[in-house]
Scaffold this active site. Structure first.
Site, mmCIF file in Angstrom:
data_model
loop_
_atom_site.group_PDB
_atom_site.id
_atom_site.type_symbol
_atom_site.label_atom_id
_atom_site.label_comp_id
_atom_site.label_asym_id
_atom_site.label_seq_id
_atom_site.Cartn_x
_atom_site.Cartn_y
_atom_site.Cartn_z
ATOM 1 N N GLU A 88 -8.409 -7.691 -22.810
ATOM 2 C CA GLU A 88 -9.218 -8.469 -21.864
ATOM 3 C C GLU A 88 -9.528 -9.825 -22.484
ATOM 4 O O GLU A 88 -10.046 -9.911 -23.608
ATOM 5 C CB GLU A 88 -10.513 -7.710 -21.541
ATOM 6 C CG GLU A 88 -11.571 -8.517 -20.818
ATOM 7 C CD GLU A 88 -11.073 -9.153 -19.528
ATOM 8 O OE1 GLU A 88 -11.349 -10.354 -19.335
ATOM 9 O OE2 GLU A 88 -10.409 -8.474 -18.724
ATOM 10 N N ILE A 144 -6.682 -3.108 -11.145
ATOM 11 C CA ILE A 144 -5.418 -2.404 -11.358
ATOM 12 C C ILE A 144 -5.326 -1.903 -12.786
ATOM 13 O O ILE A 144 -4.970 -0.745 -13.038
ATOM 14 C CB ILE A 144 -4.227 -3.324 -11.022
ATOM 15 C CG1 ILE A 144 -4.187 -3.613 -9.517
ATOM 16 C CG2 ILE A 144 -2.904 -2.695 -11.473
ATOM 17 C CD1 ILE A 144 -3.125 -4.624 -9.105
ATOM 18 N N HIS A 155 -28.556 17.386 3.041
ATOM 19 C CA HIS A 155 -28.851 17.785 1.659
ATOM 20 C C HIS A 155 -27.997 19.001 1.324
ATOM 21 O O HIS A 155 -27.787 19.869 2.170
ATOM 22 C CB HIS A 155 -30.333 18.140 1.524
ATOM 23 C CG HIS A 155 -30.674 18.745 0.184
ATOM 24 N ND1 HIS A 155 -30.890 17.983 -0.929
ATOM 25 C CD2 HIS A 155 -30.811 20.048 -0.199
ATOM 26 C CE1 HIS A 155 -31.169 18.786 -1.951
ATOM 27 N NE2 HIS A 155 -31.114 20.049 -1.524
ATOM 28 N N CYS A 194 0.819 -1.208 0.000
ATOM 29 C CA CYS A 194 0.000 0.000 0.000
ATOM 30 C C CYS A 194 0.852 1.256 0.000
ATOM 31 O O CYS A 194 0.655 2.167 -0.796
ATOM 32 C CB CYS A 194 -0.951 0.004 1.194
ATOM 33 S SG CYS A 194 -2.051 1.434 1.249
#
Length: 469
Positions: free
Chosen positions: A199, A180, A451, A42
Site C-alpha cells: 500500500e 479488489i 429479533h 460483473c
C-alpha cells in the site's frame, strides 16, 4: 452490409439484460455489438466469480473456527481445482445465457467484434457499417496495466487473470490496498496462500473513515495477511524456485526486495472508450477517457448515451444498472413508451452513493461517510454502534465492526450509513429506499425489526445521535 436500426447497443455490461429486453418487447430493432464475452465485467471477471470465491473462502474459514463452537475438523484439505470450478462454471453459464437470448430474439441482431464510430449515427463492426437513430455506449472498463521495469519478463496478474489460475499461489503479493486487493487478499489467505499487500499510503481504504481502514487492517492482519505501508514499487524481476518473482520497492526511502510466487496488480481501472474512435462522432470525454454525460446519461450528442463504468459516474454493477434505468426513463418517454408521471423519471443526481466491499465481514455504505459529514456545511448528527454490542453478532461470534448513521439536524433526513460487520452487505439496503423517501429519521426510529438480527438495533442507535463538531 449496411443496415439501419432503431438503436445500437455497444457492449453487454450489466445494464444490457435490464434494458435491452424492454426495447425488444417494445418492437424496437436493436443491434447489439460485443467484442468479448457477453455480460461485461460483473458476469465474467467481477461479482459472479469473485463472490463465488468469497463463499468458498468463508466456508473454509468457518470450518477452521470449530474450536469456538465446540467441534473440530481435522486434516482440512484444500482442492484448488475444485474451489475454482464453480466460479468458472457460473460465469460460463451466465455469459452463454445472455448471448443465446440476444442472438435468438427476432428483433435483435448481434454483431461480434469491436465497434468503431464512423460518424455520430454510424458504427463499423468488422466489415459491416450499421446506423441507428439512437446509440448506447456500454463498454465498461478494464484493469490498469502496470508500467514497471521488468514487467514484460514476469507473469503478472490482474483480477481477470487471477480467476484462471490452475494452481494455488504459494505467496501472493498484491499491489494496491483498495477493494479488489483486499477481497483477494482475504480469499487467498483463507485458501492457504501467504499474502502480502503493498500500500502506497499510510492506511488501507484511504477514501473511507480512518477507523474503517483500521478495522479492515485488524481483520486481515488477524488472519495472517501482511501489509507493507508507505511502499513504492520500483521494478520487478525473475526470481528462483517457487517464489519466482522479485518485487523491488522502497519503503520510507529504503530499497527492499520481496520474493513471491504470484503478483496481483490491483491499481485501478480505465474506461474502454479508447477503442471506439469517439473522435469520428465528436463525443466528448474527460482527461481520463470517461465519456461525459448529463443527468440523463446523454453525451454531448443527445441521441447517444453513455451507460455504466465508461461514464465515470459509478464503478459498480448496481450503478451500471441504474444508469440503464435512467436511460430507459428518458428514452421511453421520448419514444412515447412511458406513461408514468415525469417526476418519477430517474436522474444521476437522485442516486445515493451505495456499495459494499466483500471482505468478511463486509463493509457497506450508502450516502455520506463520517469524513464527508465533517467536511460538509450541513449540521450533521451521528449515531454509532459497535458490532460488539449487537446480540446477533455475539451469538455468531463475529463482533468486529461498527455501525454509523448520519442525520441532517435541520431536515431530519438520514444522509448516510455505514455498516461494517456481519450482514452489513444486506442490511445497508434498508437505508437506501428510506433515504430516497427523504422521510424523518424519527419514522425510521419507529420501525420494528425482527429479533434476533444484526439490524434490530439500528432504530435504537438513533436515540444516541450527537452533533458532529
Amino acid at each position: 452490409m449496411s443496415k439501419h436500426f432503431d438503436l445500437i447497443w455497444i457492449g453487454t455490461g450489466q445494464a444490457t439484460m435490464s434494458i435491452v429486453p424492454r426495447l425488444l418487447a417494445a418492437g424496437k430493432k436493436v443491434a447489439v455489438i460485443e467484442s468479448g464475452n457477453f455480460g461485461g465485467t460483473c458476469v465474467n471477471t467481477g461479482c459472479t466469480p469473485t463472490k463465488t470465491l468469497v463463499a468458498a473462502a468463508r466456508a473454509i474459514f468457518q470450518a477452521g473456527r470449530g474450536d469456538n463452537f465446540g467441534f473440530s475438523v481435522d486434516n482440512l484439505q484444500i482442492d484448488f481445482e475444485k474451489i475454482m470450478a464453480p466460479q468458472k462454471r457460473n460465469r460460463g453459464n451466465a455469459t452463454s445465457g445472455i448471448e443465446q437470448f440476444l442472438t435468438n430474439h427476432q428483433h435483435c441482431t448481434v454483431f461480434k467484434g469491436r465497434a468503431e464510430f464512423v460518424d455520430d449515427k454510424s458504427v463499423k463492426v468488422n466489415e459491416d457499417t450499421i446506423s441507428a437513430e439512437h446509440i448506447v455506449i456500454h463498454v465498461g472498463a478494464r484493469p490498469v496495466e502496470p508500467e514497471l521495469p521488468g514487467i514484460d519478463i514476469i507473469e503478472w496478474l490482474d483480477n481477470e487473470k487471477l480467476l484462471n489460475l490452475s494452481e494455488l499461489p504459494h505467496h501472493l503479493a498484491i499491489v494496491g490496498g483498495g477493494y479488489i486487493g483486499l477481497e483477494f487478499s482475504q480469499i487467498f489467505r483463507r485458501f492457504g496462500s501467504k499474502v502480502t499487500i503493498f500500500e502506497r499510503g499510510t492506511a488501507l481504504l484511504a477514501r473511507e473513515d480512518d477507523d474503517i481502514g483500521e478495522i479492515a487492517e485488524d481483520i486481515l492482519v488477524s488472519e495472517g495477511v501482511e501489509i507493507i505501508y508507505n511502499s513504492q514499487i520500483e521494478s520487478v524481476s525473475k526470481g528462483e524456485g517457487v517464489d519466482k518473482i522479485n518485487i523491488h520497492y522502497t519503503q520510507a526511502g529504503e530499497p527492499k526486495t520481496l520474493a513471491a510466487s504470484h503478483t496481483l496488480f490491483a491499481i485501478g481501472r480505465v474506461p474502454n472508450s479508447d477503442s471506439l474512435n469517439l473522435a469520428a462522432a465528436g463525443i466528448d470525454t474527460d482527461n481520463r477517457g470517461f465519456i461525459k454525460v448529463n443527468q440523463t446519461v446523454q453525451t454531448n450528442h443527445p441521441h447517444i448515451y453513455g451507460v455504466g463504468d465508461v461514464n465515470g459516474k459509478g464503478a459498480f454493477t448496481h450503478t451500471s444498472v441504474n444508469d440503464g434505468e435512467i436511460f430507459w426513463d428518458h428514452y421511453s418517454r421520448l419514444m412515447g413508451l412511458n406513461d408514468e408521471a415525469p417526476e418519477l423519471d430517474r436522474t444521476l443526481s437522485m442516486r445515493d452513493t451505495t456499495y459494499s466491499m466483500f471482505i468478511d465481514p463486509p463493509l457497506a455504505r450508502v450516502g455520506i461517510s463520517e469524513k464527508e459529514a465533517r467536511q460538509s456545511s450541513r449540521s450533521v448528527l451521528m449515531a454509532t454502534l459497535p458490532m460488539s454490542r449487537i446480540s446477533r453478532a455475539k451469538e455468531k461470534q463475529e463482533t468486529k465492526g461498527v455501525v454509523k448513521i448520519f442525520v441532517d439536524a435541520e431536515s431530519e433526513e438520514i444522509l448516510g450509513a455505514t455498516v461494517f460487520g456481519t450482514g452489513g452487505d444486506e442490511i445497508i439496503g434498508v437505508f437506501a429506499p428510506f433515504m430516497q423517501s427523504k422521510a424523518s429519521y424519527k419514522t425510521f426510529r419507529r420501525a420494528v425489526f425482527p429479533h434476533p438480527t444484526v439490524g434490530e438495533l439500528l432504530p435504537w442507535a438513533l436515540d444516541d445521535l450527537t452533533q458532529l463538531k
